[in-house]
Design a protein around this motif. Structure first.
Motif, PDB file in Angstrom:
ATOM      1  N   PRO A 115      23.669 -13.220  12.952  1.00 14.51           N
ATOM      2  CA  PRO A 115      25.120 -12.568  12.909  1.00 14.51           C
ATOM      3  C   PRO A 115      25.301 -11.993  10.871  1.00 14.51           C
ATOM      4  N   ASP A 116      25.149 -10.635  10.340  1.00 14.78           N
ATOM      5  CA  ASP A 116      25.284 -10.542   8.996  1.00 14.78           C
ATOM      6  C   ASP A 116      25.892 -10.930   8.261  1.00 14.78           C
ATOM      7  N   LEU A 117      26.856 -11.576   8.902  1.00  9.81           N
ATOM      8  CA  LEU A 117      27.819 -12.542   7.656  1.00  9.81           C
ATOM      9  C   LEU A 117      27.480 -13.580   7.676  1.00  9.81           C
ATOM     10  N   LEU A 118      26.447 -14.307   8.461  1.00  6.59           N
ATOM     11  CA  LEU A 118      25.849 -15.700   8.495  1.00  6.59           C
ATOM     12  C   LEU A 118      24.318 -15.842   7.550  1.00  6.59           C
ATOM     13  N   ALA A 119      23.985 -14.353   8.504  1.00  3.86           N
ATOM     14  CA  ALA A 119      22.266 -13.956   6.961  1.00  3.86           C
ATOM     15  C   ALA A 119      22.591 -14.135   5.376  1.00  3.86           C
ATOM     16  N   LYS A 120      23.820 -13.623   5.358  1.00  7.13           N
ATOM     17  CA  LYS A 120      24.446 -13.421   4.143  1.00  7.13           C
ATOM     18  C   LYS A 120      24.333 -14.515   3.677  1.00  7.13           C
ATOM     19  N   LYS A 121      25.504 -15.551   4.063  1.00  7.03           N
ATOM     20  CA  LYS A 121      26.031 -16.817   4.305  1.00  7.03           C
ATOM     21  C   LYS A 121      24.458 -17.535   4.082  1.00  7.03           C
ATOM     22  N   TYR A 122      23.605 -17.203   4.277  1.00  2.31           N
ATOM     23  CA  TYR A 122      22.265 -18.868   4.490  1.00  2.31           C
ATOM     24  C   TYR A 122      21.417 -18.522   4.306  1.00  2.31           C
ATOM     25  N   LEU A 123      21.018 -17.076   4.492  1.00  2.00           N
ATOM     26  CA  LEU A 123      19.401 -16.690   4.225  1.00  2.00           C
ATOM     27  C   LEU A 123      19.193 -15.739   2.348  1.00  2.00           C
ATOM     28  N   TYR A 124      18.388 -16.000   2.029  1.00  8.11           N
ATOM     29  CA  TYR A 124      18.309 -15.091   0.327  1.00  8.11           C
ATOM     30  C   TYR A 124      18.180 -14.148   0.588  1.00  8.11           C
ATOM     31  N   SER A 125      18.438 -13.257  -0.438  1.00  6.99           N
ATOM     32  CA  SER A 125      18.201 -11.282   0.314  1.00  6.99           C
ATOM     33  C   SER A 125      17.077 -10.736   0.290  1.00  6.99           C
ATOM     34  N   TYR A 126      16.405 -11.390  -0.055  1.00 10.54           N
ATOM     35  CA  TYR A 126      14.728 -10.945   0.470  1.00 10.54           C
ATOM     36  C   TYR A 126      14.509 -11.141   2.002  1.00 10.54           C
TER      37      TYR A 126
END
Length: 162
Positions: A115-126
């Protein structure tokens, strides 16, 4: 006595020449391109939960452009999410081992369930959005590959892809 001094001086000059050549070749190989793969595990621990990412990261850089492929699983409170993303990137090299990486195009596989919420929390923006970016410190690690970091402490060993 003169022979000993000449021998020592020539030995020092040859040693200096060898080290200069090795340093030049290492820098040249970084600038020419990077092809390496790493398997990582990141654990995000708080007082309420532990989130774990297990992933493989492939770096293919050449002449200012490349691809970073990120495949793995994020586990949050027992629920597993699949991650499969390929970032087409451009990069500039500064200070011989500092790579400013910008995402030109992000391809998220249809089976990527993060999910986008988890991606924004745990992944680098690149690896989560187009025009995302990061600064990577990349240093040769002998014949093994590269040490890659986003801060002064190395984060992963990236082995050569042959």
């Amino acid at each position: 006595m003169k022979i000993k001094m000449a021998f020592l001086l020539s030995l020092v000059l040859v040693t200096l020449g060898v080290f200069t050549y090795i340093d030049y070749m290492n820098d040249k190989q970084l600038k020419d391109g990077i092809n390496c793969y790493s398997q990582v595990q990141y654990e995000y621990v708080s007082d309420k939960k532990i989130v774990v990412i297990q992933a493989g990261i492939l770096f293919l850089f050449s002449n200012g452009h490349g691809v970073i492929s990120y495949s793995g699983t994020l586990i949050d409170q027992g629920e597993a999410f699949t991650i499969k993303r390929d970032a087409e990137v451009s990069y500039t090299v500064r200070n011989d081992n500092s790579f400013l990486v910008r995402t030109e195009k992000l391809n998220i596989a249809p089976f990527d369930t993060l999910p986008d919420l988890l991606a924004k929390k745990y992944l680098y923006s690149y690896i989560r959005e187009q025009d995302g970016w990061t600064n990577l410190g990349i240093q040769r690690n002998g014949r093994n590959g590269y040490l890659i970091s986003t801060n002064p402490i190395p984060q992963l060993l990236c082995r050569f892809v042959k």
